[in-house]
Design a protein around this motif. Structure first.
Motif, PDB file in Angstrom:
ATOM      1  N   ARG A 136       0.828  -1.208   0.000  1.00  0.00           N
ATOM      2  CA  ARG A 136       0.000   0.000   0.000  1.00  0.00           C
ATOM      3  C   ARG A 136       0.862   1.257   0.000  1.00  0.00           C
ATOM      4  O   ARG A 136       0.590   2.211  -0.751  1.00  0.00           O
ATOM      5  CB  ARG A 136      -0.911  -0.002   1.241  1.00  0.00           C
ATOM      6  CG  ARG A 136      -1.838   1.213   1.315  1.00  0.00           C
ATOM      7  CD  ARG A 136      -2.523   1.297   2.665  1.00  0.00           C
ATOM      8  NE  ARG A 136      -1.594   1.633   3.730  1.00  0.00           N
ATOM      9  CZ  ARG A 136      -1.199   2.879   4.002  1.00  0.00           C
ATOM     10  NH1 ARG A 136      -1.628   3.901   3.267  1.00  0.00           N
ATOM     11  NH2 ARG A 136      -0.369   3.120   5.003  1.00  0.00           N
ATOM     12  N   LEU A 137       1.921   1.258   0.822  1.00  0.00           N
ATOM     13  CA  LEU A 137       2.825   2.405   0.838  1.00  0.00           C
ATOM     14  C   LEU A 137       3.554   2.546  -0.485  1.00  0.00           C
ATOM     15  O   LEU A 137       3.754   3.654  -0.987  1.00  0.00           O
ATOM     16  CB  LEU A 137       3.837   2.255   1.978  1.00  0.00           C
ATOM     17  CG  LEU A 137       3.372   2.602   3.393  1.00  0.00           C
ATOM     18  CD1 LEU A 137       4.507   2.414   4.373  1.00  0.00           C
ATOM     19  CD2 LEU A 137       2.838   4.018   3.456  1.00  0.00           C
ATOM     20  N   SER A 151       1.290   4.134  -2.890  1.00  0.00           N
ATOM     21  CA  SER A 151       1.140   5.568  -2.578  1.00  0.00           C
ATOM     22  C   SER A 151       2.340   6.357  -3.091  1.00  0.00           C
ATOM     23  O   SER A 151       2.180   7.457  -3.634  1.00  0.00           O
ATOM     24  CB  SER A 151       0.988   5.765  -1.071  1.00  0.00           C
ATOM     25  OG  SER A 151      -0.204   5.172  -0.594  1.00  0.00           O
ATOM     26  N   ARG A 188       6.285   3.828  11.555  1.00  0.00           N
ATOM     27  CA  ARG A 188       5.099   4.686  11.706  1.00  0.00           C
ATOM     28  C   ARG A 188       5.352   6.075  11.148  1.00  0.00           C
ATOM     29  O   ARG A 188       4.494   6.639  10.446  1.00  0.00           O
ATOM     30  CB  ARG A 188       4.727   4.764  13.190  1.00  0.00           C
ATOM     31  CG  ARG A 188       3.488   5.582  13.472  1.00  0.00           C
ATOM     32  CD  ARG A 188       2.263   5.004  12.807  1.00  0.00           C
ATOM     33  NE  ARG A 188       1.093   5.834  13.007  1.00  0.00           N
ATOM     34  CZ  ARG A 188       0.026   5.800  12.247  1.00  0.00           C
ATOM     35  NH1 ARG A 188      -0.030   4.976  11.218  1.00  0.00           N
ATOM     36  NH2 ARG A 188      -1.008   6.582  12.503  1.00  0.00           N
ATOM     37  N   GLU A 210       5.327   5.898   7.355  1.00  0.00           N
ATOM     38  CA  GLU A 210       3.972   5.766   6.821  1.00  0.00           C
ATOM     39  C   GLU A 210       3.240   7.104   6.855  1.00  0.00           C
ATOM     40  O   GLU A 210       2.562   7.469   5.882  1.00  0.00           O
ATOM     41  CB  GLU A 210       3.190   4.725   7.620  1.00  0.00           C
ATOM     42  CG  GLU A 210       3.645   3.290   7.389  1.00  0.00           C
ATOM     43  CD  GLU A 210       2.868   2.302   8.244  1.00  0.00           C
ATOM     44  OE1 GLU A 210       2.087   2.765   9.114  1.00  0.00           O
ATOM     45  OE2 GLU A 210       3.048   1.082   8.052  1.00  0.00           O
ATOM     46  N   CYS A 211       3.369   7.830   7.948  1.00  0.00           N
ATOM     47  CA  CYS A 211       2.705   9.136   8.061  1.00  0.00           C
ATOM     48  C   CYS A 211       3.217  10.112   7.013  1.00  0.00           C
ATOM     49  O   CYS A 211       2.436  10.863   6.402  1.00  0.00           O
ATOM     50  CB  CYS A 211       2.912   9.712   9.460  1.00  0.00           C
ATOM     51  SG  CYS A 211       2.030   8.825  10.761  1.00  0.00           S
ATOM     52  N   VAL A 255       4.620   9.369   4.052  1.00  0.00           N
ATOM     53  CA  VAL A 255       4.160   8.946   2.718  1.00  0.00           C
ATOM     54  C   VAL A 255       2.693   9.302   2.527  1.00  0.00           C
ATOM     55  O   VAL A 255       2.287   9.810   1.471  1.00  0.00           O
ATOM     56  CB  VAL A 255       4.389   7.433   2.520  1.00  0.00           C
ATOM     57  CG1 VAL A 255       3.701   6.947   1.250  1.00  0.00           C
ATOM     58  CG2 VAL A 255       5.879   7.130   2.447  1.00  0.00           C
ATOM     59  N   ASP A 256       1.864   9.053   3.550  1.00  0.00           N
ATOM     60  CA  ASP A 256       0.443   9.381   3.440  1.00  0.00           C
ATOM     61  C   ASP A 256       0.237  10.887   3.280  1.00  0.00           C
ATOM     62  O   ASP A 256      -0.646  11.321   2.514  1.00  0.00           O
ATOM     63  CB  ASP A 256      -0.302   8.885   4.679  1.00  0.00           C
ATOM     64  CG  ASP A 256      -0.414   7.365   4.721  1.00  0.00           C
ATOM     65  OD1 ASP A 256      -0.249   6.733   3.656  1.00  0.00           O
ATOM     66  OD2 ASP A 256      -0.641   6.803   5.817  1.00  0.00           O
ATOM     67  N   SER A 257       1.043  11.679   3.976  1.00  0.00           N
ATOM     68  CA  SER A 257       0.924  13.145   3.851  1.00  0.00           C
ATOM     69  C   SER A 257       1.312  13.608   2.457  1.00  0.00           C
ATOM     70  O   SER A 257       0.632  14.461   1.861  1.00  0.00           O
ATOM     71  CB  SER A 257       1.810  13.828   4.894  1.00  0.00           C
ATOM     72  OG  SER A 257       1.427  13.479   6.198  1.00  0.00           O
ATOM     73  N   ARG A 259       1.258  11.819  -0.284  1.00  0.00           N
ATOM     74  CA  ARG A 259       0.236  11.353  -1.222  1.00  0.00           C
ATOM     75  C   ARG A 259      -0.993  12.260  -1.185  1.00  0.00           C
ATOM     76  O   ARG A 259      -1.582  12.577  -2.227  1.00  0.00           O
ATOM     77  CB  ARG A 259      -0.169   9.920  -0.876  1.00  0.00           C
ATOM     78  CG  ARG A 259      -1.122   9.297  -1.873  1.00  0.00           C
ATOM     79  CD  ARG A 259      -1.882   8.120  -1.289  1.00  0.00           C
ATOM     80  NE  ARG A 259      -2.943   7.704  -2.194  1.00  0.00           N
ATOM     81  CZ  ARG A 259      -4.087   8.354  -2.332  1.00  0.00           C
ATOM     82  NH1 ARG A 259      -4.318   9.452  -1.631  1.00  0.00           N
ATOM     83  NH2 ARG A 259      -5.002   7.920  -3.185  1.00  0.00           N
ATOM     84  N   ALA A 260      -1.383  12.685   0.007  1.00  0.00           N
ATOM     85  CA  ALA A 260      -2.537  13.575   0.146  1.00  0.00           C
ATOM     86  C   ALA A 260      -2.281  14.917  -0.537  1.00  0.00           C
ATOM     87  O   ALA A 260      -3.173  15.461  -1.213  1.00  0.00           O
ATOM     88  CB  ALA A 260      -2.854  13.793   1.632  1.00  0.00           C
ATOM     89  N   ASP A 277      -9.703  14.414  -3.300  1.00  0.00           N
ATOM     90  CA  ASP A 277      -8.648  13.442  -3.587  1.00  0.00           C
ATOM     91  C   ASP A 277      -8.877  12.891  -4.988  1.00  0.00           C
ATOM     92  O   ASP A 277      -9.946  12.335  -5.285  1.00  0.00           O
ATOM     93  CB  ASP A 277      -8.687  12.313  -2.556  1.00  0.00           C
ATOM     94  CG  ASP A 277      -7.497  11.373  -2.688  1.00  0.00           C
ATOM     95  OD1 ASP A 277      -7.274  10.849  -3.799  1.00  0.00           O
ATOM     96  OD2 ASP A 277      -6.794  11.154  -1.687  1.00  0.00           O
TER      97      ASP A 277
END
Length: 636
Positions: A286-287, A290, A375, A378-379, A381-383, A385-386, A626
């Motif tokens: 998933r990462l 992303s 952790r 992941e945070c 990468v998610d930021s 991607r957003a 998104d």
């Protein structure tokens, strides 16, 4: 003896301590820096030494293993950091020849930036070891009676470090481990119960992560894939299919023939993929996806199509102000919601520098951490991607007016503009009563199509110009050369399949095309437009069927009224006409059932399916910022 021992601890053998591999020179097996690593220690105490006690011999044999490990680790570090293969070809005259030679040499030598990073970490450990040996030498020189215990006491901690480190480089060399696989090896070895060893291995892993973070920064900050040796887990799709024998000149010509616009679309849809071999085990799929999406989005935002320019006039400003509320065609169905949009941006600033700096700062924070924290990674990468998804959403939904294009597709492909298609079918009905002519079918239809547009389409409809009518040829065998045939197949492969699988009526092949500009091709792919086309072809057949059923009834009623008027004029009772009506009444009952079915089916599709799902989609567009979510909602 002690001085020779100290030299052996730094990898230099002599008369007292010998290297068994160097003795093979007499057999023609010369040892050099490129020789493979040995599986076992080859440093031995000379067998003819008789003045050393057995206890001291055992202690020296144990100590000189450190010298062997040091030399092998140092060889690995120097070999991994050796860039002589680059210097050996810089004297080439022609730049293309130099590039070919560099590519050839790099494939033969198999360089690795990850190995270089690990080699730098090993170099740090070896420098600490050398300092320890130097301190031991100073102590021995200061002592009136030097003893071996001084050497053992000073190097005791390296007995814990060097053997596992040697096993690591042995595994790397033996299995030719590179890139993400190298990070996997180090990460697994970090899970041990020896604090000193774990610290060293974490330091090596830190060096490897520095390379990964640099590649990540190039990819998700600038949209550049910086991976000269194929070690990053994001790869170009054509890497595996690329013929390594192709010269740089051939590649340059190929790139020159490909427009920037086509390259951008190919990159987005199929240009990059995740290499599972190089994806570290502690980074989830998933990462990885992303990161892949974020990099592709940044490439799109940083490299807009030259044709995509924003207008500066008053009408554009009004459009932007209206689009900020993202209500589109929803009117009063949803409450007003302001959307933060920077209207001062130009086409070249689709990704503001402040956002790029923000992403870079997050990566820098990860790089500076001494340990890899899953952790935190992941945070981050998610930021990122957003951020990428939000700016891509702004580009497609606001700047490129996604809702306008969706409304146009609904109007023409889903027959929302019923008056237009009613007029078109009315005008083309005489033509469609005959089989289509294979050579002029499309041009024959263009006359009623343009006539219907003139009667029903307003001049303000700026999207109608994107719609074009197509009538593909069918059942025709065209003789052509092999080259023309190949080109035809290639061109058809990228287009929607217009022809029906089973068609009774030749006019069922009527198709619409919709011209999509950058960046809307990211949203309206050929697959999506193909689905719209299939629905259009089905709906237009329903519309034609309904019209023909209505026309048949109108025609018969008109004929019946003419006959009744004729009978009244002639003064006859019309018994023959009454009998004929009674005879065909069952057929008209069937016609009524057919018309009832078609009317209700059309109503169900247009109202209960299309219109209700359109409202759902508009709700999602209103609530989401998104891009990937939007694509998923549209697919649903």
């Amino acid at each position: 003896m002690l001085h020779e021992l100290l030299l052996a601890l730094l990898g230099f053998t002599g008369d007292l301590i010998v290297d068994e591999r160097e003795q093979r020179k007499t057999l023609g097996l010369a040892f050099n820096s490129d020789s493979p690593l040995s599986d076992e220690c080859t440093f031995k105490l000379a067998p003819d030494i008789s003045f050393i006690e057995p206890s001291e011999r055992d202690l020296i044999e144990r100590l000189i293993k450190l010298g062997f490990y040091y030399r092998e680790l140092d060889r690995f570090a120097k070999k991994s950091r050796n860039l002589s293969w680059i210097r050996s070809v810089v004297t080439s005259v022609h730049p293309l020849e130099r590039a070919d030679e560099l590519s050839k040499q790099s494939r033969e030598k198999k360089p690795s930036v990850y190995r270089r990073a690990i080699a730098n970490g090993i170099g740090e450990i070896l420098s600490v070891y050398r300092s320890a040996v130097l301190q031991i030498e100073q102590k021995l020189l200061a002592e009136t009676t030097p003893i071996l215990a001084t050497v053992t006491q000073g190097l005791n901690k390296f007995f814990v470090l060097f053997p596992p480190l040697y096993e690591v480089i042995l595994e790397i060399e033996r299995d030719d481990i590179r890139g993400g696989q190298l990070l996997n090896v180090l990460n697994k070895r970090c899970h041990c119960g020896v604090p000193e060893l774990r610290t060293c291995l974490q330091r090596l892993l830190w060096h490897g992560h520095q390379v990964m973070y640099n590649q990540l920064a190039a990819w998700i900050v600038y949209g550049i894939l910086q991976d000269p040796h194929g070690e990053f887990f994001i790869k170009r799709q054509e890497d595996g299919d690329l013929d390594h024998r192709s010269s740089q000149e051939e590649i340059s010509e190929k790139l020159a023939r490909t427009s920037v616009h086509e390259t951008s679309l190919t990159d987005w849809h199929s240009g990059f993929h995740i290499s599972l071999d190089m994806l570290p085990d502690y980074i989830s799929m998933r990462l990885g996806e992303s990161i892949l999406f974020a990099g592709k989005a940044i490439r799109v935002l940083r490299n807009p199509s030259p044709a995509f320019q924003f207008q500066k006039d008053k009408s554009f400003q009004q459009t932007m102000r209206g689009s900020q509320r993202i209500r589109g065609f929803m009117h009063s169905d949803f409450p007003e919601r302001e959307t933060e949009i920077d209207t001062d941006l130009t086409g070249g600033e689709l990704l503001p520098q402040s956002e790029a700096d923000k992403i870079e700062a997050m990566l820098k924070e990860l790089k500076e951490s001494s340990e890899f924290h899953k952790r935190s990674f992941e945070c981050t990468v998610d930021s990122v991607r957003a951020i990428a998804a939000s700016h891509l959403w702004q580009l497609v939904v606001v700047r490129a007016d996604l809702n306008g294009h969706l409304k146009a597709l609904k109007d023409y492909f889903l027959l929302e503009k019923g008056d237009f298609f009613q007029c078109f079918l009315e005008e083309s009905r005489p033509l469609m009563r005959l089989p289509p002519r294979q050579s002029t079918g499309e041009s024959d239809l263009m006359v009623p199509f343009q006539l219907a547009a003139t009667k029903t389409i307003a001049e303000e409809d700026k999207y109608f110009s994107r719609v074009s009518l197509r009538m593909p040829s069918f059942g025709v065998t065209v003789r052509s050369s092999q080259a023309e045939l190949a080109r035809s197949k290639a061109s058809l492969a990228g287009k929607a399949n217009y022809t029906s699988d089973t068609s009774v009526d030749g006019w069922d092949a009527i198709a619409l095309e919709y011209s999509v500009d950058w960046p809307m091709q990211l949203f309206f792919t050929q697959e999506v437009l193909s689905k719209y086309l299939k629905v259009f072809q089905y709906l237009i057949r329903l519309k034609r069927t309904q019209m023909e059923l209505e026309k048949s009834w109108a025609s018969v009623m008109h004929q019946d009224h003419v006959e009744s008027a004729q009978h009244r004029k002639d003064g006859t009772n019309g018994s023959t006409s009454q009998q004929r009506r009674q005879g065909i009444r069952p057929m008209w009952r069937v016609r009524e059932h057919m018309a009832f079915l078609i009317r209700n089916l059309q109503f169900y599709i247009q109202v209960d399916v299309i219109e209700s799902q359109w409202k759902v989609l508009q709700t999602h567009i209103h609530d989401s910022q998104d891009f990937t979510e939007l694509v998923g909602f549209h697919q649903e």
